[in-house]
Design an enzyme around this catalytic site. Structure first.
Site, PDB file in Angstrom:
ATOM      1  N   CYS A 101       0.830  -1.214   0.000  1.00 43.50           N
ATOM      2  CA  CYS A 101       0.000   0.000   0.000  1.00 43.50           C
ATOM      3  C   CYS A 101       0.865   1.265   0.000  1.00 43.50           C
ATOM      4  CB  CYS A 101      -0.916   0.013   1.207  1.00 43.50           C
ATOM      5  SG  CYS A 101      -1.979   1.458   1.192  1.00 43.50           S
ATOM      6  N   LYS A 141       1.459  -9.642  -0.175  1.00 43.81           N
ATOM      7  CA  LYS A 141       1.245  -8.895  -1.431  1.00 43.81           C
ATOM      8  C   LYS A 141       2.194  -7.711  -1.416  1.00 43.81           C
ATOM      9  CE  LYS A 141      -2.398  -6.898  -4.328  1.00 43.81           C
ATOM     10  NZ  LYS A 141      -2.277  -5.443  -4.160  1.00 43.81           N
TER      11      LYS A 141
HETATM   12  C1  LIG Z   1      -9.357   1.619  -5.188  1.00 47.25           C
HETATM   13  C2  LIG Z   1      -8.196   0.704  -4.924  1.00 47.25           C
HETATM   14  C3  LIG Z   1      -8.018   0.181  -3.658  1.00 47.25           C
HETATM   15  C4  LIG Z   1      -6.948  -0.689  -3.401  1.00 47.25           C
HETATM   16  N1  LIG Z   1      -6.821  -1.226  -2.165  1.00 47.25           N
HETATM   17  C5  LIG Z   1      -5.875  -2.164  -1.931  1.00 47.25           C
HETATM   18  C6  LIG Z   1      -5.790  -2.823  -0.680  1.00 47.25           C
HETATM   19  O1  LIG Z   1      -6.570  -2.591   0.251  1.00 47.25           O
HETATM   20  N2  LIG Z   1      -4.797  -3.763  -0.524  1.00 47.25           N
HETATM   21  C7  LIG Z   1      -3.912  -4.060  -1.528  1.00 47.25           C
HETATM   22  O2  LIG Z   1      -3.039  -4.914  -1.347  1.00 47.25           O
HETATM   23  N3  LIG Z   1      -3.978  -3.456  -2.722  1.00 47.25           N
HETATM   24  C8  LIG Z   1      -4.936  -2.533  -2.934  1.00 47.25           C
HETATM   25  N4  LIG Z   1      -5.038  -1.955  -4.177  1.00 47.25           N
HETATM   26  C9  LIG Z   1      -4.152  -2.425  -5.257  1.00 47.25           C
HETATM   27  C10 LIG Z   1      -4.824  -3.550  -6.043  1.00 47.25           C
HETATM   28  O3  LIG Z   1      -5.066  -4.672  -5.230  1.00 47.25           O
HETATM   29  C11 LIG Z   1      -3.948  -3.979  -7.229  1.00 47.25           C
HETATM   30  O4  LIG Z   1      -2.711  -4.400  -6.738  1.00 47.25           O
HETATM   31  C12 LIG Z   1      -3.732  -2.831  -8.215  1.00 47.25           C
HETATM   32  O5  LIG Z   1      -4.950  -2.154  -8.486  1.00 47.25           O
HETATM   33  C13 LIG Z   1      -3.116  -3.319  -9.534  1.00 47.25           C
HETATM   34  O6  LIG Z   1      -3.956  -4.248 -10.154  1.00 47.25           O
HETATM   35  P1  LIG Z   1      -4.900  -3.837 -11.416  1.00 47.25           P
HETATM   36  O7  LIG Z   1      -4.000  -3.268 -12.469  1.00 47.25           O
HETATM   37  O8  LIG Z   1      -5.562  -5.113 -11.823  1.00 47.25           O
HETATM   38  O9  LIG Z   1      -5.865  -2.801 -10.900  1.00 47.25           O
HETATM   39  C14 LIG Z   1      -6.047  -1.040  -4.434  1.00 47.25           C
HETATM   40  C15 LIG Z   1      -6.235  -0.492  -5.710  1.00 47.25           C
HETATM   41  C16 LIG Z   1      -7.285   0.365  -5.972  1.00 47.25           C
HETATM   42  C17 LIG Z   1      -7.471   0.900  -7.357  1.00 47.25           C
END
Ligand SMILES: Cc1cc2nc3c(=O)[nH]c(=O)nc-3n(C[C@H](O)[C@H](O)[C@H](O)COP(=O)(O)O)c2cc1C
Length: 322
Positions: A101, A141
């Site tokens: 995060c 993660k």
């Molecule tokens: C609105 C939002 C909230 C997120 N919250 C978390 C979270 O609580 N924990 C986490 O490990 N990653 C969080 N992420 C990251 C996502 O899990 C993911 O790693 C990131 O969006 C990249 O993947 P994508 O390209 O498929 O979106 C968040 C991303 C977004 C957009």
């Protein structure tokens, strides 16, 4: 794929999303055949203090399983106790540790991606969480590192394996990159070569073809989808079907998307009550209508709904006129 004692059906997982992956979102993802869902990240400090909001975020049910609870925190002893309470009171399928995060509120307290700056702390946190979780598998993660100058993902992967983690998810961007640029999938391939626990690849998997390409190009064991699932739970079934059969399903129609949004809204009301549930639902509605003809006129109206009936009226009017 097996994560410790847990066997997953399918290779497409629904990502933890703070403020988004609450119970209704997770139920829809699992119904749409996501192989696994995660709660929003939960504060380990909040758990050991038994804070009501934290405990509410962790509540899970059978119809959203397999589900992982994602914890964050920077103090090994607190993570251990939080993991132990989580297993005892909630019983998730796994506990995931958030080391990715980038948000200031979390990083400022040395949680999330900040831990990637101190690898001995990373190890202590994983070991403590594994101890606290007992038989429940622990996963992590991560991002590639704190910034571009210091990629630590391979080291962290090895540390995690040594410390007893059962899988590692890599969002293939550094903390400094936020969500900018494109994810560097070559990092996922390197991580896969560096560890023998399963690797879940993440970052910019937006289409069925992306999912297949990430699996092929990196050798990762599964992929995790975040933003592409916003207002689009259909994507999990589409990707899983495509990976299994090579046939790309037709995209959902406008009517199917509206029907899904209505189901989602009902679940939100069941979970949070009508007043709060509908207000919370507004942002999801914005995502559901993405790509609709006339979305720019419809969206502001949806952002003002206060009841399910308001929402249904707007959709009915839209279906009559467009
Ligand atoms: C609105 C939002 C909230 C997120 N919250 C978390 C979270 O609580 N924990 C986490 O490990 N990653 C969080 N992420 C990251 C996502 O899990 C993911 O790693 C990131 O969006 C990249 O993947 P994508 O390209 O498929 O979106 C968040 C991303 C977004 C957009």
């Amino acid at each position: 794929m097996n994560i410790g004692k847990l066997t997953l059906q399918g290779k497409v997982l629904s990502a933890p999303l703070a403020g988004v992956s609450n119970r209704p979102f997770r139920v829809l993802a699992i119904k749409a055949r996501a192989a696994m869902t995660y709660t929003e990240m939960v504060s380990s400090e909040g758990i050991i203090r038994n804070q009501t909001r934290t405990m509410e975020m962790m509540a899970i049910h059978q119809d959203e399983q397999p589900v992982g609870i994602q914890l964050f925190g920077a103090k090994p002893e607190v993570m251990k106790e939080a993991a132990s309470i989580t297993v005892e009171k909630i019983g998730p399928d796994l506990i995931d540790i958030n080391f990715g995060c980038p948000v200031k509120k979390v990083v400022g307290r040395n949680g999330g991606a900040a831990v990637l700056k101190d690898l001995s702390l990373t190890e202590d946190i994983i070991k403590a969480t594994v101890e606290g979780a007992g038989e429940t598998p622990v996963t992590i993660k991560i991002r590639t590192g704190w910034d571009e100058s210091c990629p630590v993902f391979e080291q962290v992967g090895k540390i995690a394996e040594r410390a007893g983690a059962k899988a590692v998810t890599l969002h293939a961007r550094s903390r400094a990159k936020g969500f900018s640029g494109s994810a560097d999938w070559s990092a996922i391939r390197k991580l896969k070569q560096a560890v023998s626990i399963p690797v879940i690849g993440n970052g910019d998997v937006n289409t069925c073809r992306d999912a297949q390409r990430m699996l092929e190009e990196t050798g990762c064991d599964a992929v995790m989808v975040g933003r592409a699932a916003l207002g689009n739970p259909f994507i999990f079934k589409a990707m899983n079907d495509y990976l299994e059969t090579g046939i790309r399903p037709d995209p959902p129609t406008v009517d199917e998307k509206i029907e899904m949004a209505q189901i989602h809204a009902r679940l939100m009301v069941e979970q949070f009550g009508e007043e709060k549930g509908v207000v919370m639902m507004r942002r999801y509605l914005g995502w559901y209508v993405k790509g609709f003809r006339g979305a720019s006129e419809l969206r502001p109206k949806l952002f003002q709904v206060t009841t399910i009936a308001d929402m249904n009226d707007l959709f009915a009017e839209y279906q009559r006129t467009w």
